[in-house]
Design a protein around this motif. Structure first.
Motif, PDB file in Angstrom:
ATOM      1  N   PRO A  24      -1.073 -11.258  11.687  1.00 19.45           N
ATOM      2  CA  PRO A  24       0.106 -10.509  12.299  1.00 19.45           C
ATOM      3  C   PRO A  24      -0.172  -9.141  11.726  1.00 19.45           C
ATOM      4  O   PRO A  24      -0.166  -8.025  12.823  1.00 19.45           O
ATOM      5  CB  PRO A  24       1.208 -11.106  11.669  1.00 19.45           C
ATOM      6  CG  PRO A  24       0.998 -12.672  11.548  1.00 19.45           C
ATOM      7  CD  PRO A  24      -0.358 -12.512  10.877  1.00 19.45           C
ATOM      8  N   GLU A  25      -0.544  -9.040  10.587  1.00 22.46           N
ATOM      9  CA  GLU A  25      -0.766  -7.310  10.169  1.00 22.46           C
ATOM     10  C   GLU A  25      -1.899  -6.679  10.972  1.00 22.46           C
ATOM     11  O   GLU A  25      -1.913  -5.709  11.404  1.00 22.46           O
ATOM     12  CB  GLU A  25      -0.808  -7.207   8.701  1.00 22.46           C
ATOM     13  CG  GLU A  25      -0.981  -5.848   8.259  1.00 22.46           C
ATOM     14  CD  GLU A  25      -1.197  -6.047   6.673  1.00 22.46           C
ATOM     15  OE1 GLU A  25      -1.997  -4.906   6.225  1.00 22.46           O
ATOM     16  OE2 GLU A  25      -0.506  -6.544   6.020  1.00 22.46           O
ATOM     17  N   ARG A  40      -2.108   4.721   7.006  1.00 22.38           N
ATOM     18  CA  ARG A  40      -2.558   4.437   5.833  1.00 22.38           C
ATOM     19  C   ARG A  40      -1.870   3.031   5.534  1.00 22.38           C
ATOM     20  O   ARG A  40      -1.061   2.789   6.074  1.00 22.38           O
ATOM     21  CB  ARG A  40      -2.295   5.248   4.372  1.00 22.38           C
ATOM     22  CG  ARG A  40      -2.889   6.707   4.504  1.00 22.38           C
ATOM     23  CD  ARG A  40      -4.571   6.597   4.241  1.00 22.38           C
ATOM     24  NE  ARG A  40      -5.093   7.894   4.517  1.00 22.38           N
ATOM     25  CZ  ARG A  40      -5.948   8.022   5.498  1.00 22.38           C
ATOM     26  NH1 ARG A  40      -6.362   7.109   6.286  1.00 22.38           N
ATOM     27  NH2 ARG A  40      -6.624   9.253   5.601  1.00 22.38           N
ATOM     28  N   LEU A  41      -2.591   2.123   4.655  1.00 19.32           N
ATOM     29  CA  LEU A  41      -2.145   0.934   4.356  1.00 19.32           C
ATOM     30  C   LEU A  41      -1.666   0.683   3.018  1.00 19.32           C
ATOM     31  O   LEU A  41      -1.967   1.266   2.168  1.00 19.32           O
ATOM     32  CB  LEU A  41      -3.274  -0.130   4.448  1.00 19.32           C
ATOM     33  CG  LEU A  41      -3.977   0.081   6.013  1.00 19.32           C
ATOM     34  CD1 LEU A  41      -5.096  -0.935   5.844  1.00 19.32           C
ATOM     35  CD2 LEU A  41      -3.037  -0.500   7.025  1.00 19.32           C
ATOM     36  N   HIS A  42      -0.473   0.075   2.801  1.00 19.63           N
ATOM     37  CA  HIS A  42      -0.038  -0.267   1.568  1.00 19.63           C
ATOM     38  C   HIS A  42       0.055   0.811   0.434  1.00 19.63           C
ATOM     39  O   HIS A  42      -0.417   0.491  -0.730  1.00 19.63           O
ATOM     40  CB  HIS A  42      -0.608  -1.456   0.989  1.00 19.63           C
ATOM     41  CG  HIS A  42      -0.899  -2.632   2.082  1.00 19.63           C
ATOM     42  ND1 HIS A  42       0.018  -3.363   2.655  1.00 19.63           N
ATOM     43  CD2 HIS A  42      -2.252  -2.991   2.777  1.00 19.63           C
ATOM     44  CE1 HIS A  42      -0.414  -4.230   3.351  1.00 19.63           C
ATOM     45  NE2 HIS A  42      -1.657  -3.952   3.566  1.00 19.63           N
ATOM     46  N   ARG A  49       5.956  -1.164  -0.970  1.00 17.14           N
ATOM     47  CA  ARG A  49       4.247  -0.883  -0.325  1.00 17.14           C
ATOM     48  C   ARG A  49       4.450  -1.204   1.151  1.00 17.14           C
ATOM     49  O   ARG A  49       3.944  -2.242   1.450  1.00 17.14           O
ATOM     50  CB  ARG A  49       3.539  -1.894  -1.087  1.00 17.14           C
ATOM     51  CG  ARG A  49       3.299  -1.169  -2.678  1.00 17.14           C
ATOM     52  CD  ARG A  49       2.289  -2.102  -3.259  1.00 17.14           C
ATOM     53  NE  ARG A  49       0.878  -2.114  -2.916  1.00 17.14           N
ATOM     54  CZ  ARG A  49       0.119  -3.074  -2.853  1.00 17.14           C
ATOM     55  NH1 ARG A  49       0.246  -3.994  -3.739  1.00 17.14           N
ATOM     56  NH2 ARG A  49      -1.118  -2.880  -2.200  1.00 17.14           N
ATOM     57  N   PRO A  50       4.696  -0.465   2.067  1.00 20.42           N
ATOM     58  CA  PRO A  50       4.851  -0.692   3.412  1.00 20.42           C
ATOM     59  C   PRO A  50       3.493  -1.104   3.871  1.00 20.42           C
ATOM     60  O   PRO A  50       2.431  -0.565   3.475  1.00 20.42           O
ATOM     61  CB  PRO A  50       5.410   0.521   4.078  1.00 20.42           C
ATOM     62  CG  PRO A  50       6.148   1.261   2.986  1.00 20.42           C
ATOM     63  CD  PRO A  50       5.502   0.872   1.691  1.00 20.42           C
ATOM     64  N   ASP A  51       3.499  -2.070   4.687  1.00 18.91           N
ATOM     65  CA  ASP A  51       2.129  -2.437   5.425  1.00 18.91           C
ATOM     66  C   ASP A  51       1.314  -1.425   5.889  1.00 18.91           C
ATOM     67  O   ASP A  51      -0.006  -1.324   5.852  1.00 18.91           O
ATOM     68  CB  ASP A  51       2.440  -3.605   6.476  1.00 18.91           C
ATOM     69  CG  ASP A  51       3.106  -4.724   5.644  1.00 18.91           C
ATOM     70  OD1 ASP A  51       2.432  -5.345   4.683  1.00 18.91           O
ATOM     71  OD2 ASP A  51       4.038  -5.249   6.202  1.00 18.91           O
ATOM     72  N   ILE A  52       2.143  -0.554   6.854  1.00 17.22           N
ATOM     73  CA  ILE A  52       1.365   0.409   7.555  1.00 17.22           C
ATOM     74  C   ILE A  52       2.113   1.897   7.662  1.00 17.22           C
ATOM     75  O   ILE A  52       3.549   1.736   7.660  1.00 17.22           O
ATOM     76  CB  ILE A  52       1.280   0.148   9.039  1.00 17.22           C
ATOM     77  CG1 ILE A  52       0.459  -1.192   9.205  1.00 17.22           C
ATOM     78  CG2 ILE A  52       0.640   1.217   9.824  1.00 17.22           C
ATOM     79  CD1 ILE A  52       0.429  -1.857  10.735  1.00 17.22           C
ATOM     80  N   VAL A  53       1.554   2.889   7.006  1.00 15.66           N
ATOM     81  CA  VAL A  53       2.337   4.228   6.715  1.00 15.66           C
ATOM     82  C   VAL A  53       1.812   5.056   7.771  1.00 15.66           C
ATOM     83  O   VAL A  53       0.572   5.461   7.538  1.00 15.66           O
ATOM     84  CB  VAL A  53       2.305   4.685   5.382  1.00 15.66           C
ATOM     85  CG1 VAL A  53       3.013   5.826   4.839  1.00 15.66           C
ATOM     86  CG2 VAL A  53       2.634   3.299   4.245  1.00 15.66           C
ATOM     87  N   ILE A  61       5.846   0.802   8.828  1.00 14.13           N
ATOM     88  CA  ILE A  61       6.166  -0.430   9.550  1.00 14.13           C
ATOM     89  C   ILE A  61       6.026  -1.505   8.729  1.00 14.13           C
ATOM     90  O   ILE A  61       4.882  -1.620   7.697  1.00 14.13           O
ATOM     91  CB  ILE A  61       5.088  -0.587  10.535  1.00 14.13           C
ATOM     92  CG1 ILE A  61       5.429   0.355  11.714  1.00 14.13           C
ATOM     93  CG2 ILE A  61       5.147  -1.914  11.215  1.00 14.13           C
ATOM     94  CD1 ILE A  61       4.273   0.080  13.018  1.00 14.13           C
ATOM     95  N   PHE A  62       6.788  -2.631   8.550  1.00 11.55           N
ATOM     96  CA  PHE A  62       6.489  -3.690   7.659  1.00 11.55           C
ATOM     97  C   PHE A  62       6.220  -4.802   8.467  1.00 11.55           C
ATOM     98  O   PHE A  62       7.031  -4.982   9.471  1.00 11.55           O
ATOM     99  CB  PHE A  62       8.035  -4.122   6.841  1.00 11.55           C
ATOM    100  CG  PHE A  62       8.105  -3.089   5.817  1.00 11.55           C
ATOM    101  CD1 PHE A  62       7.363  -3.256   4.437  1.00 11.55           C
ATOM    102  CD2 PHE A  62       9.065  -2.169   5.605  1.00 11.55           C
ATOM    103  CE1 PHE A  62       7.755  -2.582   3.311  1.00 11.55           C
ATOM    104  CE2 PHE A  62       9.305  -1.274   4.713  1.00 11.55           C
ATOM    105  CZ  PHE A  62       8.608  -1.645   3.523  1.00 11.55           C
ATOM    106  N   VAL A  63       5.415  -5.623   8.190  1.00 14.43           N
ATOM    107  CA  VAL A  63       5.054  -6.778   9.043  1.00 14.43           C
ATOM    108  C   VAL A  63       5.409  -7.920   8.204  1.00 14.43           C
ATOM    109  O   VAL A  63       4.762  -8.258   7.339  1.00 14.43           O
ATOM    110  CB  VAL A  63       3.497  -6.844   9.631  1.00 14.43           C
ATOM    111  CG1 VAL A  63       3.153  -8.091  10.531  1.00 14.43           C
ATOM    112  CG2 VAL A  63       2.975  -5.631  10.287  1.00 14.43           C
TER     113      VAL A  63
END
Length: 142
Positions: A24-25, A40-42, A49-53, A61-63
């Motif tokens: 999903p990520e 950026r990631l994590h 530690r958001p999945d996508i920044v 975005i948090f998945v």
């Protein structure tokens, strides 16, 4: 009903559950990239530690997996009937932690979007959701 696996086998299975780079990520990352956004990631310096920044827009975005993060009214989020005290406690702590992380990000001036695992199935709807979030108050991407 008892677990069909012994403790060693169950431990091996659970060790394979990934926190990053999930299907999903990857889908969400492809959609955001396809919309022309770079990210950026994590980032470890942000709460949860958001999945996508998207630093430039102060958006994250948090998945979330439907089971692990308790997606309401989703069949994938059904809690196990066995060892219910353990699972209820664990999954409730996950929900509480998610809310605390999102609140901390908002207090720090970040906008937060949660994309659920089941929402990644319909690519068109997912693209529209991410586009609305990212295009919302940014103006242009240039």
């Amino acid at each position: 009903m008892a677990d069909i696996y012994d403790n060693r086998k169950r431990s091996e299975i659970m060790a394979r559950v990934r926190a990053t780079g999930t299907k999903p990520e990857l889908i969400v990352r492809r959609v955001a990239h396809g919309l022309g956004y770079r990210f950026r990631l994590h980032r470890r310096d942000l709460p949860g530690r958001p999945d996508i920044v998207f630093s430039r827009y102060r958006k994250v975005i948090f998945v979330h997996g439907c089971f692990w993060h308790g997606h309401e009214r989703c069949p994938k989020a059904k809690r196990p009937a066995t060892n219910s005290a353990f699972w209820n406690g664990k999954l409730s702590r996950n929900l509480q932690r998610d809310q605390e992380n999102a609140a901390a990000l908002r207090r720090a001036g970040w906008r937060v979007l949660v994309v659920w695992e089941c929402e990644t199935i319909d690519r068109e709807q997912l693209t529209a959701k991410i586009s609305r979030f990212l295009d919302g108050d940014n103006g242009s991407r240039a």
